[in-house]
Design an enzyme around this catalytic site. Structure first.
Site, PDB file in Angstrom:
ATOM      1  N   SER A 118     118.124  17.066 113.043  1.00  0.00           N
ATOM      2  CA  SER A 118     119.307  17.921 111.878  1.00  0.00           C
ATOM      3  C   SER A 118     118.057  18.911 111.650  1.00  0.00           C
ATOM      4  CB  SER A 118     120.102  17.825 111.468  1.00  0.00           C
ATOM      5  OG  SER A 118     121.415  19.085 111.358  1.00  0.00           O
ATOM      6  N   HIS A 129     120.801  19.323 116.669  1.00  0.00           N
ATOM      7  CA  HIS A 129     122.175  19.585 116.551  1.00  0.00           C
ATOM      8  C   HIS A 129     122.694  20.510 116.391  1.00  0.00           C
ATOM      9  CE1 HIS A 129     124.183  17.078 113.382  1.00  0.00           C
ATOM     10  NE2 HIS A 129     123.132  18.150 112.467  1.00  0.00           N
TER      11      HIS A 129
END
Length: 210
Positions: A106, A131
């Site tokens: 992330s 993501h």
């Protein structure tokens, strides 16, 4: 239930150095800071971001030309906290090299790829995950709509940052980040998130000489 991070920090070893004025004790992270090494370990949040930004600014003031090394082992965290670190990395004058050890997921992956071009590394068994941003909000419908619009803007901005640092097309980044996308070290290199996969310190020293 005890906080594992607090437990780990309570066990931080001390390093004793001999100087012409006698002995001096450092915690291990302060000693590594003298070598211009900063750690991002654990979730990215406001207090961590404050400390990392402060260390980056201190090292810039100490020597505005000498490289800073940022070691990352993080599952990600708060977007605004990560963006504070990202902006500071780009703002300061010294080049910032990045190294993933363990994982960079992330926001951790964005900070990894934000290092100076040619100085973004990962260890061979590290895991990288990218993501789109996620979040939740409760309240009246009009406020929820505004928060949804804001997170879409943030998603677009994060995609643009990945485009800038990886060299991938925007459509590729948007498609890749649509769901949790896990990469091995080699896959992250092929994608452009890092410049090289290294196993031994001598390999980074060779890169610096080249």
């Amino acid at each position: 239930m005890s906080n594992p991070m607090k437990t780990a920090l309570s066990l931080v070893p001390m390093v004793i150095e001999q100087t012409n004025r006698g002995e001096r004790a450092y915690d291990i992270f302060s000693r590594l800071l003298k070598e211009r090494i900063i750690f991002i370990n654990g979730p990215v949040e406001d207090s961590m971001a404050m400390l990392v930004c402060a260390q980056l600014l201190f090292l810039e003031a100490e020597n505005p030309k000498k490289e800073i090394s940022l070691y990352i082992n993080s599952p990600g965290g708060v977007v605004t906290s990560g963006m504070a670190i990202y902006d500071t990395m780009q703002f300061i004058r010294p080049p910032v090299s990045t190294l993933c050890m363990g994982q960079a997921a992330s926001m951790g992956s964005l900070l990894l790829t934000a290092g100076a071009k040619g100085h973004r590394f990962t260890l061979p068994n590290a895991r990288i995950m990218v993501h789109q941003p996620s979040g939740g909000f409760q309240g009246q419908a009009s406020d929820i709509e505004r928060h949804a619009q804001d997170i879409i803007k943030m998603k677009r901005r994060l995609n643009e940052i990945y485009v800038q640092h990886t060299g991938q097309d925007y459509e590729v980044i948007e498609r890749t980040l649509d769901r949790d996308h896990f990469m091995t070290a080699e896959e992250a290199k092929q994608f452009g998130l890092v410049d090289d996969v290294i196993q031994y310190r001598a390999e980074t020293e060779k890169e610096e000489k080249d």
